[in-house]
Design an enzyme around this catalytic site. Structure first.
Site, PDB file in Angstrom:
ATOM      1  N   LYS A 218      84.763  48.585  39.504  1.00 26.48           N
ATOM      2  CA  LYS A 218      84.406  47.373  38.821  1.00 26.48           C
ATOM      3  C   LYS A 218      84.572  47.464  37.471  1.00 26.48           C
ATOM      4  CE  LYS A 218      79.777  44.801  38.186  1.00 26.48           C
ATOM      5  NZ  LYS A 218      78.518  44.573  38.533  1.00 26.48           N
TER       6      LYS A 218
ATOM      7  N   SER B  70      76.791  40.658  40.814  1.00 18.44           N
ATOM      8  CA  SER B  70      77.931  40.337  40.053  1.00 18.44           C
ATOM      9  C   SER B  70      79.142  41.360  40.529  1.00 18.44           C
ATOM     10  CB  SER B  70      77.690  40.773  38.422  1.00 18.44           C
ATOM     11  OG  SER B  70      77.232  42.075  38.411  1.00 18.44           O
TER      12      SER B  70
ATOM     13  N   SER C  13      73.195  43.545  41.719  1.00 21.20           N
ATOM     14  CA  SER C  13      74.424  42.990  41.809  1.00 21.20           C
ATOM     15  C   SER C  13      75.264  44.190  43.100  1.00 21.20           C
ATOM     16  CB  SER C  13      75.049  43.450  40.341  1.00 21.20           C
ATOM     17  OG  SER C  13      75.001  42.431  39.600  1.00 21.20           O
TER      18      SER C  13
END
Ligand code: GLN
Length: 479
Positions: free
Chosen positions: A79, A154, A178
């Site tokens: 990420k 996210s 997330s």
């Protein structure tokens, strides 16, 4: 050679590479090929690294020398808020568009030692604020199951990169859901570890008392393997727990008491198909010999209100460092003070600004006690609810999200609707306990099988219970 990426697991890939069926270069090339085919549309990656094959070559040398570990040559995506020295990292924000990390996050250091291959950095909501990846400054990621829908967020890019077969496993971060919410939307497995078990050193902070890095994969075993590598005490993270806090596998029960907080499920917006699938899952768990116990978590109803006071407060403080002086974008205004204004006005997106403003407000003198302190007190009550519940049960089960993946644009202009997405995941971060999302069913919409997720929550440091119950459950679940 054709590699069956759809059903590939870490163990299988390891065995194949060690037995010489294919090389780490072959495997990495197969994923690069998938990325070429799919990522133009899906946009799961913000950057695919230029040295993937070089990394794979090195892994092949280790494999040839007979010194390969389980993760040698295993492709992983990262990420865009986890630092890898010498590589770009932007947290999905314009303000860090050209920023290069100057050190490795602890999790990265650990993975490097194992010889993994970093495929690229994945798309995310700006600074991890959001639940759909629509808040990325670089455009949304699409759900691989239905490209008209969001993958969740996210860590939407991270989860979609695994779900689309563009990588084997991924690292994401979870502050209020997330990892678990996108895992649920894309039919993947995602773990939010106990707060303090995985080092946050080198993770860009959103809410420092909530954030945790965690793994995403197609199977519980893959997630477990990555977790076991990245966990552990780190002196560089002041909130890091001691290794001895971890519960041992040998103490995990075979037949468990599973708590269901029925009252907390009575929330507006819980989709009927999600509820049906949840109830079916409970029946399956009973059939497997587990005992279902009704529990009460009376303060859970305040979770979102508490979260959306505390998170903006922590965000407003964590974002202060992006001032155009220390990192990334720097624009010039009329004078020194004006430089801050124009840099932040230009560099940060709407949701980040909203939270900075709310956070500054709840921390301001006169409102601090009424909002920030009050929210912290209620957080304690929520923690207590879990503590009491775990005196009675081994694990708690809830849906992961109230609905299946929604359409791109459907909630983008309604922050409250977006916040409600996290109603089942946020309480877990408030308490700091671990939770995992596993697929448990589908809802058919427009001819698309949209996945539904089930969330198991365990007591502090009891990830082993999560792995055990999830594997048990998934044996009974057929995709
Ligand atoms: N959707 C939640 C939020 O916007 C959770 C985000 C996260 O876990 N990073 O705060």
């Amino acid at each position: 050679m054709e590699i069956d990426l759809k059903n590939l697991t870490i163990k299988k890939a390891h065995e194949d590479m060690v037995s010489g069926k294919y090389s780490a270069v072959d495997l990495a090339s197969a994923y690069l090929e998938e990325i070429k085919k799919k990522d133009g549309e899906l946009h799961t990656y913000l950057e695919v690294y230029g040295d993937v094959l070089e990394q794979a070559n090195k892994a092949d040398e280790i494999i040839k020398s007979g010194k390969a570990g389980l993760l040698t040559g295993i492709p992983i995506s990262i990420k865009d808020n986890i630092l890898i020295k010498g590589r770009k990292v932007s947290a999905g924000s314009k303000i860090l568009e050209n920023y290069t990390a100057t050190y490795d996050a602890t999790v990265i250091e650990k993975l490097k030692k194992e010889g993994v291959i970093f495929i690229g950095r994945t798309n995310m909501d700006e600074f991890a604020m959001g639940g759909s990846t629509e808040n990325s400054a670089y455009g949304p990621t699409k759900n691989p199951i239905d490209v008209l829908r969001v993958p969740g967020g996210s860590s939407g890019g991270a989860v979609a990169s695994v779900a689309s077969g563009e990588v084997l496993v991924a690292l994401g971060s979870d502050t209020g859901g997330s990892i678990r919410q996108p895992a649920s939307f894309c039919g993947m497995v995602g773990l939010k570890p106990t707060y303090g078990l995985v080092s946050r050193y080198g993770l860009m902070a959103m809410g420092s008392s909530f954030d945790q890095i965690g793994p995403i994969g197609k199977t519980v075993e893959d997630v477990e393997i990555i977790f076991n590598v990245i966990k552990g005490n780190d002196p560089k993270d002041g909130t890091s727990l001691k290794n001895s806090d971890l519960k041992l596998e040998s103490t995990v029960k075979n037949k468990m008491k599973i708590g269901v907080p029925y009252d907390s499920l009575n929330v507006g917006g819980l989709d009927k198909d999600v509820l049906d699938s949840f109830n079916e899952s409970i029946e399956k768990l009973k059939k497997l010999g587990h005992e279902i116990v009704k529990i009460e978590l009376p303060n859970l109803k305040y979770s979102l209100a508490v979260y959306y006071v505390l998170i903006p407060a922590e965000v407003s403080s964590n974002m202060a460092r992006f001032d155009g002086v220390k990192y990334g974008l720097r624009l010039s205004g009329e004078n020194g003070i004006d430089d801050y204004f124009v840099t932040r006005a230009e560099g940060l997106g709407g949701e980040v600004k909203r939270r900075i403003i709310i956070g500054t407000y709840v921390l301001s003198s006169g409102y601090y006690d009424a909002y920030y302190n009050k929210a912290n007190l209620v957080r304690e009550l929520i923690r207590d609810d879990y503590k009491k519940a775990f005196e009675k049960v081994d694990v708690i089960v809830t849906p992961t999200t109230p609905s299946v993946a929604f359409k791109i644009g459907e909630k983008a202009n309604d922050p409250l609707q977006m916040y409600l997405e996290d109603i089942f995941t946020v309480p877990v971060n408030l308490a700091g306990v671990p939770a995992i999302s596993v697929p448990c069913g589908f809802k058919m919409i427009d001819g698309k099988k949209l996945p539904i997720g089930l969330q198991f929550i365990a007591n502090h440091c009891d990830e082993e219970t999560l792995f055990k119950i999830s594997k048990d459950f998934l044996c009974e679940f057929t995709l």
